[in-house]
Enzyme design. Sequence first.
Site, mmCIF file in Angstrom:
data_model
loop_
_atom_site.group_PDB
_atom_site.id
_atom_site.type_symbol
_atom_site.label_atom_id
_atom_site.label_comp_id
_atom_site.label_asym_id
_atom_site.label_seq_id
_atom_site.Cartn_x
_atom_site.Cartn_y
_atom_site.Cartn_z
ATOM 1 N N GLN A 206 0.859 -1.184 0.000
ATOM 2 C CA GLN A 206 0.000 0.000 0.000
ATOM 3 C C GLN A 206 0.893 1.231 0.000
ATOM 4 O OE1 GLN A 206 -3.836 -0.745 0.376
ATOM 5 N NE2 GLN A 206 -2.639 -2.358 -0.604
ATOM 6 N N GLY A 247 -11.958 2.689 3.795
ATOM 7 C CA GLY A 247 -11.019 1.871 3.037
ATOM 8 C C GLY A 247 -10.044 2.690 2.201
ATOM 9 N N HIS A 248 -9.082 1.985 1.624
ATOM 10 C CA HIS A 248 -8.031 2.672 0.865
ATOM 11 C C HIS A 248 -8.577 3.324 -0.414
ATOM 12 C CE1 HIS A 248 -6.992 -1.518 -1.075
ATOM 13 N NE2 HIS A 248 -8.144 -1.063 -1.497
ATOM 14 N N ASN A 249 -7.926 4.427 -0.780
ATOM 15 C CA ASN A 249 -8.216 5.192 -2.002
ATOM 16 C C ASN A 249 -9.549 5.932 -1.959
ATOM 17 O OD1 ASN A 249 -5.840 4.042 -3.014
ATOM 18 N ND2 ASN A 249 -6.942 2.426 -4.074
#
Length: 339
Positions: A206, A247-249
């Site tokens: 990540q 969550g990511h992004n």
Amino acid sequence: MPDPRFFEDLGPVSLADLAALTGAELANPDLASRQVRAVSILDSAGPDAITFLSDRKRLEDVRTTSAGACFVIPGHADALPPNCAALVTAAPYFAYAVAAARLHRPRTLGPSDPAVSPLAEIETSVRLSPGVVVGAGAQIGRGSRIGPNTVIGPGVAIGRDCEIEASISIGFALLGDRVRILSGARIGDAGFGATAGPKGLIDIPQLGRVILQDGVSIGANSCVDRGAFEDTSIGENTKIDNLVQIGHNCRIGRNCAMAAHTGISGSVVIGDGVQLGGRAGVADHLTIGAGARIGAAAGVVQDVPPGETWGGFPAKAVRQWLREVAWLSRESGHKGGRK
């Protein structure tokens, strides 16, 4: 290129070495000595980066990439432009993950590091409580308060007049002014990403950051994952309750509100002024338009237009959902009466 404040550059590495490391086949052996310094997503890859193509829907996009190399499945090598070397593999995403781990390493705190690094920049009137750890290159602005046993990772920037309470971890993150984070929150940990390899699942590195703009509030024991490729960002004055997962992004707008137990999957885009009730859930890669409202315990599995109110599971416009609930109630009552 990942932010050097948070990731060490371990490159360059030759395409021949990457092919050997990932099990890919270099389509043009004459390019074996070409070197790359970074991994990147397709849209932003430059000549010194290697990317990947695993989605057939993006075949047209890859034809114009500026990447120096790309992992592709057999049959897609011809889609690459002449400037981009093809590394052919049955698992491009797996190969990308291996390459990312070879080229980039997260900066972390070491066991022999001082509690407060002499390389950190701490402005006047900052209050550090007992047990606080501050990594090298971190910056903390004037008037901010850091609670007991909180860990500020290397390179993290915290603005002025922030309130960071006890037992919080912040890494790979840039915070604006007047940000408030309640006890136990986790900011910037790795997002959830894995892909299948020859020996089972492996983690996807990540390589993004977390951006919290001015006036953001994060509740106790909430988690905001750093981006996988791009940044996770939360806009000005957005208020997030306890036990919320981002969550990511994800890209969250200004003046949003999320009640406890809300869960936002990766790569969701949320417009300004959106409100989400407790235990609402949003599936990945969706867009919720500005000013929309999501009812408590709703499960969003499609894009929500701006300004609409949705509820239920799967979530839909609230009037339609309430009509369906009423119809089901009447039908079940009729059937019960006939018995």
